[in-house]
Structure formats: structure tokens, C-alpha cells
Write a protein that holds these residues in place. Structure first.
Motif, short mmCIF file in Angstrom:
data_model
loop_
_atom_site.label_atom_id
_atom_site.label_comp_id
_atom_site.label_asym_id
_atom_site.label_seq_id
_atom_site.Cartn_x
_atom_site.Cartn_y
_atom_site.Cartn_z
N SER A 10 -28.31 -50.66 101.59
CA SER A 10 -28.09 -49.38 102.27
C SER A 10 -27.41 -48.38 101.35
O SER A 10 -27.73 -47.19 101.37
CB SER A 10 -27.26 -49.59 103.54
N GLY A 42 -31.55 -47.70 114.96
CA GLY A 42 -30.59 -48.62 114.37
C GLY A 42 -29.70 -49.29 115.39
O GLY A 42 -29.08 -50.32 115.12
N GLN A 45 -30.54 -53.17 116.87
CA GLN A 45 -30.45 -54.33 116.00
C GLN A 45 -30.28 -55.65 116.77
O GLN A 45 -30.82 -56.68 116.36
CB GLN A 45 -29.28 -54.16 115.02
N SER A 69 -27.32 -50.97 109.61
CA SER A 69 -28.61 -50.64 110.20
C SER A 69 -28.74 -49.15 110.46
O SER A 69 -29.82 -48.56 110.28
CB SER A 69 -28.81 -51.41 111.52
N LEU A 70 -27.66 -48.50 110.85
CA LEU A 70 -27.67 -47.05 111.08
C LEU A 70 -27.92 -46.31 109.76
O LEU A 70 -28.72 -45.37 109.70
CB LEU A 70 -26.36 -46.59 111.71
N HIS A 72 -29.32 -47.59 107.10
CA HIS A 72 -30.65 -47.96 106.60
C HIS A 72 -31.74 -47.04 107.16
O HIS A 72 -32.52 -46.46 106.39
CB HIS A 72 -30.95 -49.42 106.97
N VAL A 73 -31.78 -46.88 108.47
CA VAL A 73 -32.86 -46.08 109.06
C VAL A 73 -32.68 -44.59 108.73
O VAL A 73 -33.67 -43.87 108.52
CB VAL A 73 -32.94 -46.28 110.59
#
Length: 230
Positions: A10, A42, A45, A69-70, A72-73
Motif C-alpha cells: 500500500s 475497502g 474486507q 485495504s482503504l 489500497h483501493v
């Protein structure tokens, strides 16, 4: 050995995103808007863990989502949105007086919400793996954009191919360095098809991120591409 390879990936995406953000002042708005549009994904998940994968994260908030995850997207869609324009030398221009076969952004938003709800229901009610229902949702959005924006077909094809190649190359590298797939993916949570040690689902994900990220902003704002002179 890196303790948090998902966080590292990330951060690397963030560096690439920042370089593009600094270089292309004219595309900053697009990068931010597309990134924020997909940040809510995100938050899902928990629907992937542990059925599809279980990456090691710094902290899981409320047992549902993580900061990795937040990030990443947000970064991955922002990069896909401007990759073609930066490398090929294009800028955006309002498509006044041209036919782009557009549908109201409000309708697109409602369709997106509907697809998201149906995707979750398939997971909850029918126990269909969320990775597969989400890929189906991304496929529907991809088909819509391809049909609605034939004028941007070259950008769609170029971005989807180049972006997916970059995405998979990075995943293969991380797998070689940190056993990323073996340590994070559930072998029983995918189709069981691996290419270069990476699940087929990741190839499809990278491909559709490239399709959607490349032209979604243009479709929502009625923009077209114009070659930068010089």
C-alpha cells in the motif's frame, strides 16, 4: 522478513500515486474523486476474510476493516485513472456537442448501490464466495463502460492490459520475496487456478480495475481526451 507486506504494498502504491499527483496537476481532481468513490469497497474486507485471504494488518477496526485495504483501493484506482493520460500525453476536455451515450451520474450511482447490495446478498444468502460475486459486479461495471464509451476504447484496452500486467508483476514479486500468496491466500477460497503462483482471481481483478479506473471519471463528467501539444 517484512512483518506487514500488505502495508508495504500500500505504501509503494501511495508513492506511485503521489508521483502522478505531483506531475499532473490537471488530473488531481480525477485521482481524488475516483479514489474516494472506491474507498467504501475497502470497508468490505471482512467479507473476504478468511474465505479468500487473510493478510496480516496493523489493526482491524471493529473487527471489520483495516487501513491497508482503504489505502489500497484509493491508490490503485487513482493510479489506473491517469496512467494512460500520463504515459501517452493526454489531458481531459469537456465533450460539449459530442455524442458520448451518457447516462445520468445519479442513475449510475443508484446502479452501483444496487449491484453492491446484490453482491452482498449473494454472499450472505447463497454463500457464494464474495471474491466471485464482487468480480461479477466489477465485470458488469466494466461492460457498461465499454458499451457507453466506445470513443475511449483505446484508453480502456491500453490501461486494462498495462495496469493488469504491472499489478500481477508486483504480486508475483511480492510472492517471491515474502511468500505473499502462500501466507495470505486461502487455497480453498478460489478457483484453484494459479498462473505464476498467483490466483486467477487476481488477474481478473487487475484487468477490471484497469477498465473501470481508466474511464469512469470521463463517463461521470462527460469528458473526452485531447492530446497535449509539444
Amino acid at each position: 522478513m517484512v512483518a506487514y507486506p500488505y502495508l508495504l504494498s500500500s505504501v509503494i502504491l501511495g508513492i506511485i500515486w503521489l508521483i502522478l499527483f505531483i506531475r499532473r496537476k490537471d488530473l488531481r481532481k480525477e485521482m481524488l474523486i475516483i479514489g474516494f468513490i472506491f474507498i467504501p469497497s475497502g470497508l468490505t474486507q471482512a467479507l473476504y476474510v478468511p474465505d479468500y485471504w487473510q493478510p496480516r494488518v496493523i489493526h482491524q477496526f471493529f473487527g471489520l476493516f483495516d487501513i491497508e485495504s482503504l489505502l489500497h483501493v484509493f491508490f490503485i484506482f487513482g493510479i489506473a485513472a491517469v496512467l494512460y493520460k500520463e504515459i501517452k500525453g493526454y489531458k481531459l476536455k469537456r465533450a460539449r456537442g459530442t455524442k458520448t451515450t451518457r447516462i445520468s451520474p445519479h442513475i449510475i450511482f443508484c446502479l452501483g448501490i444496487f449491484i453492491g447490495v446484490v453482491t452482498v446478498l449473494f454472499k450472505v444468502l447463497l454463500d457464494v464466495p464474495f471474491i466471485h460475486t464482487s468480480l461479477f459486479a466489477l465485470m458488469l461495471i466494466s461492460v457498461y463502460l465499454i458499451l457507453m464509451r466506445p470513443d475511449l476504447f483505446r484508453e480502456i484496452v491500453w490501461t486494462s492490459v498495462i495496469f493488469s500486467l504491472l499489478y500481477i508483476s508486483a504480486t508475483v514479486m511480492f510472492n517471491a520475496l515474502f511468500s505473499f500468496v502462500a501466507n495470505n491466500w486461502n487455497p480453498n477460497g478460489n478457483w484453484g487456478i494459479y498462473l505464476l503462483g498467483v490466483p486467477l482471481e487476481e488477474y481478473l481483478y487487475g484487468l477490471m480495475v484497469g477498465i473501470i479506473g481508466s474511464v469512469l471519471y470521463e463517463e461521470l463528467t462527460n469528458m473526452k481526451l485531447k492530446k497535449i501539444k509539444g
